[in-house]
Design a protein around this motif. Structure first.
Motif, PDB file in Angstrom:
ATOM      1  N   UNK A   1       9.556   4.787 -17.563  1.00  0.00           N
ATOM      2  CA  UNK A   1      10.841   5.422 -17.242  1.00  0.00           C
ATOM      3  C   UNK A   1      10.801   5.990 -15.825  1.00  0.00           C
ATOM      4  N   UNK A   2       9.744   6.686 -15.488  1.00  0.00           N
ATOM      5  CA  UNK A   2       9.623   7.245 -14.145  1.00  0.00           C
ATOM      6  C   UNK A   2       9.602   6.165 -13.074  1.00  0.00           C
ATOM      7  N   UNK A   3       8.918   5.069 -13.356  1.00  0.00           N
ATOM      8  CA  UNK A   3       8.834   3.960 -12.407  1.00  0.00           C
ATOM      9  C   UNK A   3      10.218   3.381 -12.127  1.00  0.00           C
TER      10      UNK A   3
ATOM     11  N   UNK B   1       0.802  -1.223   0.000  1.00  0.00           N
ATOM     12  CA  UNK B   1       0.000   0.000   0.000  1.00  0.00           C
ATOM     13  C   UNK B   1       0.838   1.276   0.000  1.00  0.00           C
ATOM     14  N   UNK B   2       1.995   1.258   0.666  1.00  0.00           N
ATOM     15  CA  UNK B   2       2.756   2.490   0.856  1.00  0.00           C
ATOM     16  C   UNK B   2       4.005   2.583  -0.014  1.00  0.00           C
ATOM     17  N   UNK B   3       4.484   1.470  -0.545  1.00  0.00           N
ATOM     18  CA  UNK B   3       5.709   1.484  -1.342  1.00  0.00           C
ATOM     19  C   UNK B   3       5.434   1.095  -2.790  1.00  0.00           C
ATOM     20  N   UNK B   4       4.770  -0.023  -2.995  1.00  0.00           N
ATOM     21  CA  UNK B   4       4.572  -0.544  -4.363  1.00  0.00           C
ATOM     22  C   UNK B   4       3.476   0.223  -5.107  1.00  0.00           C
ATOM     23  N   UNK B   5       2.301   0.316  -4.514  1.00  0.00           N
ATOM     24  CA  UNK B   5       1.150   0.865  -5.257  1.00  0.00           C
ATOM     25  C   UNK B   5       1.247   2.353  -5.576  1.00  0.00           C
TER      26      UNK B   5
ATOM     27  N   UNK C   1       3.886   3.869  -6.583  1.00  0.00           N
ATOM     28  CA  UNK C   1       4.693   3.904  -7.810  1.00  0.00           C
ATOM     29  C   UNK C   1       3.873   3.417  -9.005  1.00  0.00           C
ATOM     30  N   UNK C   2       3.041   2.396  -8.783  1.00  0.00           N
ATOM     31  CA  UNK C   2       2.199   1.908  -9.879  1.00  0.00           C
ATOM     32  C   UNK C   2       1.158   2.956 -10.262  1.00  0.00           C
ATOM     33  N   UNK C   3       0.661   3.706  -9.282  1.00  0.00           N
ATOM     34  CA  UNK C   3      -0.307   4.774  -9.578  1.00  0.00           C
ATOM     35  C   UNK C   3       0.358   5.874 -10.406  1.00  0.00           C
ATOM     36  N   UNK C   4       1.596   6.225 -10.062  1.00  0.00           N
ATOM     37  CA  UNK C   4       2.321   7.240 -10.847  1.00  0.00           C
ATOM     38  C   UNK C   4       2.590   6.735 -12.256  1.00  0.00           C
ATOM     39  N   UNK C   5       2.890   5.451 -12.391  1.00  0.00           N
ATOM     40  CA  UNK C   5       3.087   4.842 -13.711  1.00  0.00           C
ATOM     41  C   UNK C   5       1.822   4.983 -14.550  1.00  0.00           C
ATOM     42  N   UNK C   6       0.689   4.673 -13.960  1.00  0.00           N
ATOM     43  CA  UNK C   6      -0.587   4.747 -14.690  1.00  0.00           C
ATOM     44  C   UNK C   6      -0.984   6.179 -15.020  1.00  0.00           C
ATOM     45  N   UNK C   7      -0.575   7.137 -14.197  1.00  0.00           N
ATOM     46  CA  UNK C   7      -0.986   8.537 -14.390  1.00  0.00           C
ATOM     47  C   UNK C   7      -0.092   9.299 -15.359  1.00  0.00           C
ATOM     48  N   UNK C   8       1.023   8.731 -15.768  1.00  0.00           N
ATOM     49  CA  UNK C   8       1.946   9.432 -16.667  1.00  0.00           C
ATOM     50  C   UNK C   8       1.284   9.682 -18.023  1.00  0.00           C
ATOM     51  N   UNK C   9       1.711  10.738 -18.727  1.00  0.00           N
ATOM     52  CA  UNK C   9       1.094  11.063 -20.022  1.00  0.00           C
ATOM     53  C   UNK C   9       1.183   9.933 -21.050  1.00  0.00           C
TER      54      UNK C   9
ATOM     55  N   UNK D   1       1.802 -10.538 -10.514  1.00  0.00           N
ATOM     56  CA  UNK D   1       0.671 -10.313 -11.421  1.00  0.00           C
ATOM     57  C   UNK D   1       0.259  -8.841 -11.443  1.00  0.00           C
ATOM     58  N   UNK D   2       0.244  -8.196 -10.285  1.00  0.00           N
ATOM     59  CA  UNK D   2      -0.149  -6.786 -10.213  1.00  0.00           C
ATOM     60  C   UNK D   2       0.847  -5.894 -10.955  1.00  0.00           C
ATOM     61  N   UNK D   3       2.134  -6.119 -10.712  1.00  0.00           N
ATOM     62  CA  UNK D   3       3.158  -5.279 -11.348  1.00  0.00           C
ATOM     63  C   UNK D   3       3.220  -5.569 -12.849  1.00  0.00           C
TER      64      UNK D   3
END
Length: 199
Positions: free
Chosen positions: A85-87, A64-68, A70-78, A131-133
């Motif tokens: 790259x950001x991930x 919840x605090x480390x992995x997700x 970063x995954x949310x930022x990955x999904x929100x990138x343009x 699977x999530x990543x």
């Protein structure tokens, strides 16, 4: 009358998470968990049931605090490429900036590398993480591919996501041995996303 807890559960879980992250599940000794959390064994067992219950809470906290985030930022990138790259760059920076120079890699991979890797629940947690990543990587690759609905393109995206996860895993394993090489491997994964995109 029930006694109220005189500690912040989230803070205790984060402190335990640091111990498990550094040592893995098997090598995380109860005295170290007690020292790190500031709680005695009986308080930890009353709150979490067992060392395993505390570990399960630490894994959830890690996701919840480390992995997700970063995954949310990955999904929100343009674009998917920018997100990937950001991930990978953020993980490389985290590896290089580890507190006190202590390289830890991935909490889940550290846990699975010991005897606990034979535990069905640990294996299930690590596989759910994979699977999530991998799903997030596939979604990022698909964002940059017009009309990727055909079977060949979908298979190429799935293969690319698996390869990116393999590079992530390699970087996280190397983090415990050689932080510079781990960061280079993670940054190479970011650089490699272009050729992975389906034609």
């Amino acid at each position: 009358m029930a006694r109220t807890r005189a500690f912040d559960t989230d803070e205790v879980v984060r402190a335990a998470r640091e111990v498990f992250w550094t040592w893995g599940y098997d090598a995380a000794a109860m005295p170290e968990l007690e020292r790190s959390t500031g709680l005695g064994r009986s308080s930890l067992y009353n709150a979490f049931g067992s060392k395993r219950g505390l570990f399960d809470a630490a894994v959830q906290s890690y996701l919840d605090e480390v992995v997700r985030p970063r995954l949310a930022a990955l999904a929100a990138a343009p674009t998917g490429a920018e997100g990937l790259r950001g991930y990978f760059d953020s993980i490389a920076e985290a590896v290089l900036g580890s507190a006190g120079g202590q390289q830890r890699g991935c909490l889940l991979l550290a846990a699975a590398s010991g005897r606990s890797g034979q535990d069905d629940e640990v294996r299930s947690a690590v596989d759910a993480y994979r699977a999530e990543v991998t799903g997030a990587f596939a979604a990022a690759l698909l964002r940059d591919v017009p009309a990727a609905g055909d079977g060949a393109s979908a298979a190429r995206v799935a293969d690319g996501a698996r390869l990116l996860f393999a590079l992530l895993t390699a970087g996280m394993a190397l983090a415990r041995i050689n932080g510079e090489e781990a960061a280079a491997t993670l940054r190479a994964a970011a650089d490699f996303t272009g050729p992975l995109a389906p034609c």
